[in-house]
Scaffold this motif. Structure first.
Motif, short mmCIF file in Angstrom:
data_model
loop_
_atom_site.label_atom_id
_atom_site.label_comp_id
_atom_site.label_asym_id
_atom_site.label_seq_id
_atom_site.Cartn_x
_atom_site.Cartn_y
_atom_site.Cartn_z
N TYR A 71 0.46 5.62 0.48
CA TYR A 71 -0.44 6.68 0.92
C TYR A 71 0.22 8.05 0.68
N ALA A 111 0.84 -1.20 0.00
CA ALA A 111 0.00 0.00 0.00
C ALA A 111 0.87 1.24 0.00
N VAL A 145 -8.06 3.10 4.18
CA VAL A 145 -7.90 3.86 2.94
C VAL A 145 -7.77 5.36 3.21
N THR A 164 -10.73 7.93 -3.49
CA THR A 164 -9.30 8.12 -3.26
C THR A 164 -8.58 8.00 -4.60
N ALA A 223 -6.73 5.79 -5.37
CA ALA A 223 -6.70 4.35 -5.66
C ALA A 223 -8.06 3.82 -6.08
N LEU A 243 -5.07 6.78 0.65
CA LEU A 243 -4.56 5.69 -0.17
C LEU A 243 -4.33 6.13 -1.60
N VAL A 244 -3.14 5.80 -2.14
CA VAL A 244 -2.80 6.09 -3.53
C VAL A 244 -2.82 4.82 -4.37
N SER A 245 -2.34 3.71 -3.79
CA SER A 245 -2.35 2.44 -4.50
C SER A 245 -2.44 1.30 -3.49
N LEU A 246 -3.05 0.19 -3.92
CA LEU A 246 -3.23 -0.96 -3.05
C LEU A 246 -3.16 -2.24 -3.88
#
Length: 231
Positions: free
Chosen positions: A28, A26, A209, A174, A176, A225-228
């Motif tokens: 952020y 993850a 998130v 978000t 993401a 959250l930017v990517s997960l």
């Protein structure tokens, strides 16, 4: 026989339970009063009944020019019937090693040993205690039930009881993507505790998130959250 056949058919057609991930990656974005100031990269890995979590925070944007910092949180332990059980926790800062913290959790003796500024101390270890980073991943194993959640948490030097109440269940956007969430805020018993709010993705293993944190001086940090990636 008819009832039994119907039950077996229902079980056969029911969707399988969603397996928990053995790996989570993850990222952020961190903002201070709306201005980007940092980035957090986290990884969670499980091998058998052991886990390891690492969270690295780095300064970015305008803040980096005046306060270039890297901070690392690590948590290692086992995965049991109740979820995560930390064995070792550490917090390290690149610019100020004097504030590094290490802690070892002895569940058999119900104590944890802390090392800070060259001194060691021993403290009581309440059942179910989490550390600063494992607490956010514990929700994968114990989804919040009801309107309140209470969990003992250690920062490596002491243990405090953190209590949260459910605010609502909004759908939030978000970088993401959009998530159906459970939104909790910290219950501040005497008004001196820091303000903390967390949004857990209900359809992504209750992973956080969005997180809001406001300290006693009124500094408001937001982590989004930017990517997960989960495997």
């Amino acid at each position: 026989m008819t009832r039994l056949a119907a039950l077996l058919l229902a079980c056969a057609l029911a969707p399988p339970a969603l397996a928990l991930p053995t790996e989570v990656e993850a990222e952020y974005r961190v903002s201070l009063a709306g201005l980007p100031v940092g980035r957090v990269v986290e990884s969670y890995g499980r091998r058998g009944d052991s886990y390891r979590i690492e969270s690295t925070s780095r300064s970015e944007g305008a803040l980096k020019a005046v306060f270039d910092e890297t901070a690392v949180l690590r948590s290692e332990g086992r995965v049991g019937p109740g979820g995560l059980q930390p064995r070792r926790f550490e917090y390290r800062r690149a610019t100020d090693p004097s504030r590094d913290v290490q802690a070892w959790f002895d569940w058999e003796k119900a104590v944890f040993r802390s090392e800070y500024r060259g001194e060691e101390s021993t403290h009581a270890l309440p059942p179910g205690t989490q550390d600063r980073i494992s607490v956010l991943y514990q929700f994968m194993f114990m989804a919040p039930r009801g309107s309140e959640v209470r969990v003992p948490m250690s920062n490596g030097r002491k243990v405090e009881l953190y209590a949260y109440r459910k605010v609502d269940e909004p759908r939030i956007a978000t970088p993401a993507g959009e998530f159906e969430t459970a939104h909790y805020e910290r219950i501040r018993e005497n008004g001196k505790e820091s303000r903390t709010e967390v949004w857990l993705a209900r359809d992504r293993f209750n992973l956080p998130v969005r997180v809001l944190f406001e300290d006693s001086k009124g500094f408001l940090l937001e982590q989004v959250l930017v990517s997960l990636v989960t495997r």
